[in-house]
Write an enzyme that holds these catalytic residues in place. Sequence first.
Site, mmCIF file in Angstrom:
data_model
loop_
_atom_site.group_PDB
_atom_site.id
_atom_site.type_symbol
_atom_site.label_atom_id
_atom_site.label_comp_id
_atom_site.label_asym_id
_atom_site.label_seq_id
_atom_site.Cartn_x
_atom_site.Cartn_y
_atom_site.Cartn_z
ATOM 1 N N ASN A 136 0.903 -1.191 -0.093
ATOM 2 C CA ASN A 136 0.121 -0.106 -0.337
ATOM 3 C C ASN A 136 0.903 1.424 0.161
ATOM 4 O OD1 ASN A 136 -2.200 1.863 0.221
ATOM 5 N ND2 ASN A 136 -2.362 1.615 2.496
ATOM 6 N N ILE A 137 0.879 1.749 -1.048
ATOM 7 C CA ILE A 137 1.852 2.996 -1.215
ATOM 8 C C ILE A 137 1.035 4.418 -1.079
ATOM 9 C CG2 ILE A 137 3.568 4.187 -2.786
ATOM 10 C CD1 ILE A 137 3.930 1.683 -4.228
ATOM 11 N N CYS A 161 15.654 5.438 2.062
ATOM 12 C CA CYS A 161 14.801 4.447 2.949
ATOM 13 C C CYS A 161 15.644 3.428 3.700
ATOM 14 C CB CYS A 161 13.788 3.841 1.936
ATOM 15 S SG CYS A 161 14.382 3.266 0.496
#
Length: 227
Positions: A136-137, A161
């Site tokens: 789920n971006i 990240c």
Amino acid sequence: MKLEMGKRAVATAEEDEAEEVVVQAAAETRPCFYSLFSNVGGEAPDAASAAAAAAMREGGEELFVPPLNFAMVDHGVFRSGFPDTANFSFLETLKLRSILCLCPEPYPEANTEFLRSHGIKLFQFGIDGCKEPFVNIPEDTIREALKVVLDVRNHPLLIHCKRGKHRTGCVVGCLRKLQRWCLSSIFDEYQRFAAAKARVSDQRFMELFDISSLKHLSPSFSCSKSS
């Protein structure tokens, strides 16, 4: 006969001694090799990072080790995996003004102190590092992160990240859409960093990402000025 056997015994002893020297030399160099390169895979613990930093300063000579997957995105914008203490000397050479972190976890104390001591501002937009098929971006989070990237007042800026592959790749890919890159070039760049870990869901997200709400910001970004 006795003389011949004596020669063989001496030769064997010399060979054993030479072998011991080679093994000892290898043992002495192995920790240095590990400390400098174990970090590249992003798996080394903090203790190994500290050992790497100490090893790099031996003899008064300091080596600069970039973070995992480090690269220049554009003038004043860089990307990488999560920096650790072994990378701080390298980061100093970039003269960063800001760091954009896409991980949701609290920023490490050592990294926070590094930022504080160098006057670097931290922007953190936490995105869970999920794996397919449950990915789920958050589009709104990517959009807010891009606003930071597009503001030249934050440059030089490092985007990172954990591994510098998926979350960073999505932000850079959406940036490339603003820079009017074709999709095939955007996907090629993404796959170059993600390699075997490339996700179809990431590429679909970049393909469908709506840049219309950011077009008014793009002229402030260096590469967009020339387009």
